[in-house]
Design an enzyme around this catalytic site. Structure first.
Site, PDB file in Angstrom:
ATOM      1  N   GLU A 300      12.389  50.186 -21.884  1.00  0.00           N
ATOM      2  CA  GLU A 300      13.551  50.611 -21.103  1.00  0.00           C
ATOM      3  C   GLU A 300      14.556  51.376 -21.957  1.00  0.00           C
ATOM      4  O   GLU A 300      14.939  52.498 -21.635  1.00  0.00           O
ATOM      5  CB  GLU A 300      14.221  49.394 -20.470  1.00  0.00           C
ATOM      6  CG  GLU A 300      15.499  49.704 -19.719  1.00  0.00           C
ATOM      7  CD  GLU A 300      15.257  50.627 -18.552  1.00  0.00           C
ATOM      8  OE1 GLU A 300      16.102  51.504 -18.315  1.00  0.00           O
ATOM      9  OE2 GLU A 300      14.219  50.490 -17.878  1.00  0.00           O
ATOM     10  N   ASP A 304      15.247  55.566 -21.881  1.00  0.00           N
ATOM     11  CA  ASP A 304      16.553  56.043 -21.435  1.00  0.00           C
ATOM     12  C   ASP A 304      17.224  56.900 -22.501  1.00  0.00           C
ATOM     13  O   ASP A 304      17.745  57.987 -22.214  1.00  0.00           O
ATOM     14  CB  ASP A 304      17.448  54.858 -21.071  1.00  0.00           C
ATOM     15  CG  ASP A 304      16.979  54.126 -19.822  1.00  0.00           C
ATOM     16  OD1 ASP A 304      16.086  54.647 -19.124  1.00  0.00           O
ATOM     17  OD2 ASP A 304      17.505  53.031 -19.544  1.00  0.00           O
ATOM     18  N   SER A 500      14.458  54.799 -13.473  1.00  0.00           N
ATOM     19  CA  SER A 500      15.259  54.623 -14.682  1.00  0.00           C
ATOM     20  C   SER A 500      15.290  55.904 -15.496  1.00  0.00           C
ATOM     21  O   SER A 500      16.359  56.372 -15.916  1.00  0.00           O
ATOM     22  CB  SER A 500      14.685  53.487 -15.530  1.00  0.00           C
ATOM     23  OG  SER A 500      15.303  53.435 -16.779  1.00  0.00           O
ATOM     24  N   ASP A 542      15.966  71.211  -2.594  1.00  0.00           N
ATOM     25  CA  ASP A 542      15.732  70.287  -1.488  1.00  0.00           C
ATOM     26  C   ASP A 542      14.284  69.814  -1.492  1.00  0.00           C
ATOM     27  O   ASP A 542      13.355  70.623  -1.617  1.00  0.00           O
ATOM     28  CB  ASP A 542      16.056  70.989  -0.164  1.00  0.00           C
ATOM     29  CG  ASP A 542      16.161  70.025   1.002  1.00  0.00           C
ATOM     30  OD1 ASP A 542      16.149  68.806   0.762  1.00  0.00           O
ATOM     31  OD2 ASP A 542      16.266  70.505   2.149  1.00  0.00           O
ATOM     32  N   ILE A 543      14.078  68.513  -1.379  1.00  0.00           N
ATOM     33  CA  ILE A 543      12.731  67.915  -1.360  1.00  0.00           C
ATOM     34  C   ILE A 543      12.408  67.543   0.086  1.00  0.00           C
ATOM     35  O   ILE A 543      13.158  66.787   0.717  1.00  0.00           O
ATOM     36  CB  ILE A 543      12.651  66.672  -2.265  1.00  0.00           C
ATOM     37  CG1 ILE A 543      13.195  66.998  -3.666  1.00  0.00           C
ATOM     38  CG2 ILE A 543      11.225  66.161  -2.337  1.00  0.00           C
ATOM     39  CD1 ILE A 543      12.496  68.130  -4.368  1.00  0.00           C
ATOM     40  N   GLY A 561      17.277  68.723   3.959  1.00  0.00           N
ATOM     41  CA  GLY A 561      18.587  68.101   3.881  1.00  0.00           C
ATOM     42  C   GLY A 561      18.505  66.740   3.227  1.00  0.00           C
ATOM     43  O   GLY A 561      17.530  66.397   2.562  1.00  0.00           O
TER      44      GLY A 561
END
EC number: 3.4.14.10
Length: 581
Positions: A300, A304, A500, A542-543, A561
């Site tokens: 983690e 990050d 994450s 936009d996905i 949207g």
């Protein structure tokens, strides 16, 4: 899981006397009413009995503010483009003035504490002046003070232990003055938003066509064999931008659960995937005995730091290693908030990768924590948080009564945070099926989301009716790649996935936007959402394909949207930069 909140039928005269409008000589501190309780030990927790002898708790008593709406009103004023106060951020001291409690509130609460023998030397103000912290209260004393029964509980999956009670009460005289007391009934196990990849097979090269894949509902697109900094910087158009603020701009990464990053792994990662940044480094801040052992790094913390640095280099980074206090008496998140809100100077951008199921929290406690994030926004901080890796919810999502309810994650459901979902592939990017999303059961839809979410519901119709709160705050707000990441851990190159890392990537991009603003003599972006929904969305990709299954359903679908899978879309740095003018 259910919560119960008492209502009281009292005469106007009694309310006046008990709430301090009259002047009783001695409020009846023994007249207690339930503030909050669960009808059973919450899911995935088991009692281990009484805590060890000598266990103490630092209790936080949240006091209602004299100016009830001042904090949130100010947050929107400084965050909405076009407002005369846009980006006119407040200092730590000015925030304290916004949230100061009523004088009668302090008098009543202090009288109650004195009645129970709480020493004034153990009481301090925190969180900008509307929270009292009681240091080192014994469990026995806490039980008496709150009509509680604190026990030691263990999470059956993670093994994490905490000291909590399934219910607590307050004198009726205080119910109109105290929002919540913590830690009490919030049973949370901090969850990181990364997942071990399902496959470790890789071929040379970063991209390949998927035209030969089995037919799916998704259009033909290019698939990423593995995600690296060079791919992300190309995809999100940051590769030609060179930061210039020389230390004025800072990116913070928050770590819990003994997750530590390794500087050695960061160097190896950069040498392999962004060689010009091989001197990248970070500062570690130990919060509430979080510790730091770089010889035992975690996936983690490494992922990050590595991807935040890879996107934002050479902007300085701070890693907050956060503990939860002795015997699990304080949530990691509260530990960190206690620390950061007390600092005169805070990073302009902060990335957080941990969350909880919203329904595991007392509603008033969730409101309390959410208000702390509002204080960061008022001070000009952009907080990015992961949406989760379980789609609309993990498992069957059955409640105690057998009904199904989608399980959005907190603190993402707080309206004052920017939440990051997940995508994969490119040309076009599509939703990653792990991307957390949904609607809050505790927080109503914020005004900046009204148009975008209404449009989504027009497309959704009555599908999943009853499984979610249609009037709640929707998440996520934005998204980024979340699968097939290469990271270094203990010198080994391996694959990871999860929202994450997507959060760290977006935080890096926002930090670059803040860098440009600071370089040109302007204030940083601060709380992002009013700008994102009002104008910034024009700088996003936009996905429109993919979904986030969970709770035994197909989940929500990505559409044109905003949608509760990928939010408004993924970043394009240059296009977002244009929306700052």
């Amino acid at each position: 899981m259910h919560y119960y909140h008492c209502t009281f039928v009292l005469s106007v005269l009694a309310v006046s006397l008990l709430c301090g409008l009259g002047k009783p000589l001695s409020p009846p501190w023994d007249i207690m009413y339930m503030k909050h309780s669960w009808n059973a030990v919450p899911r995935n927790w088991e009692s281990l009995g009484r805590p060890p002898t000598g266990t103490t708790i630092d209790l936080y008593i949240s006091l209602k503010s004299q100016r009830e709406n001042a904090l949130v009103d100010t947050l929107y004023e400084v965050s909405e483009p076009g407002h005369p106060r846009y980006r006119a951020y407040l200092t730590k001291e000015q925030v304290a003035e916004l949230v100061v409690p009523r004088p009668e509130t302090l008098k009543l609460v202090n009288s109650w504490l004195e009645h129970h023998g709480i020493s004034s030397s153990s009481i301090s103000m925190t969180h900008g002046g509307n929270t009292l912290m009681l240091k080192g209260v014994s469990v026995t004393q806490a039980n008496t003070l709150l009509g509680a029964s604190y026990q030691l509980y263990r999470h059956v999956e993670s093994g994490e232990t905490i000291v909590r009670t399934v219910g607590y009460s307050l004198p009726v005289a205080l119910h109109w003055h105290v929002l919540t007391v913590a830690p009490t009934t919030s049973f949370v196990s901090s969850r990181t938003q990364w997942q071990t990849p399902r496959t470790q097979n890789h071929s040379e090269g970063a991209m390949k066509s998927t035209s030969g894949e089995p037919a799916t509902m998704l259009s033909s697109r290019a698939k990423v064999d593995f995600v690296t900094p060079s791919f992300l910087r190309w995809l999100y158009d940051t590769e030609t931008y060179a930061p210039n603020t020389q230390g004025e701009n800072v990116l913070g990464v928050v770590g819990f659960l003994g997750d530590y990053p390794s500087p050695t792994d960061l160097t190896a990662f950069m040498q392999e995937y962004r060689s010009e940044a091989s001197d990248a480094t970070f500062t570690v801040v130990d919060v509430n005995r979080g510790g730091y052992d770089p010889t035992h790094p975690s996936e983690e913390a490494n992922m990050d730091i590595q991807y935040a640095e890879a996107m934002a280099y050479p902007i300085p980074h701070i890693f907050y290693s956060t503990g939860q206090g002795p015997s699990g008496t304080e949530e990691h998140l509260m530990s960190w908030l206690n620390y950061i809100l007390d600092q005169e100077n805070v990073p302009q951008t902060i990335s957080i990768s941990y969350n909880y199921e919203e329904l595991a929290l007392e509603r008033e406690y969730a409101i309390y924590v959410c208000d702390q994030f509002a204080k960061l926004g008022v001070r000009g901080v952009s907080v990015l948080l992961s949406s989760g890796n379980d789609g609309v919810g993990e498992g069957t999502c059955q409640k105690d009564d057998g009904t199904v309810r989608f399980r959005p994650t907190f603190p993402g459901t707080c309206p004052y945070i920017t939440v990051v979902g997940g995508t994969t592939d490119y040309e076009p990017e599509v939703a990653a099926d792990l991307s957390g999303g949904g609607f809050s059961d505790y927080f109503k839809r914020p005004r900046y989301q009204e148009e975008a979410v209404t449009t989504f519901f027009q497309d959704l119709g009555n599908r999943y009716e009853g499984l979610y709160n249609a009037s709640g705050r929707g998440i996520p707000d934005i998204a980024a790649q979340a699968l097939r990441f290469r990271i270094f851990l203990n010198g080994n190159d391996q694959e990871e996935r999860g929202t994450s890392i997507a959060t760290a990537v977006v935080a890096g991009i926002i930090s670059l936007l803040n860098d440009w603003l600071i370089m040109t003599g302007q204030e940083p972006l601060g709380f992002l959402n009013p700008w994102l929904y009002g104008r910034g969305f024009r700088g996003l990709n936009d996905i429109t394909e993919g979904s986030n299954p969970g709770c035994g359903t197909d989940g929500f679908s990505a559409i044109a949207g905003w949608d509760p899978v990928t939010g408004l879309g993924t970043p394009n740095f240059r296009n977002m930069l244009e929306q700052l003018f």
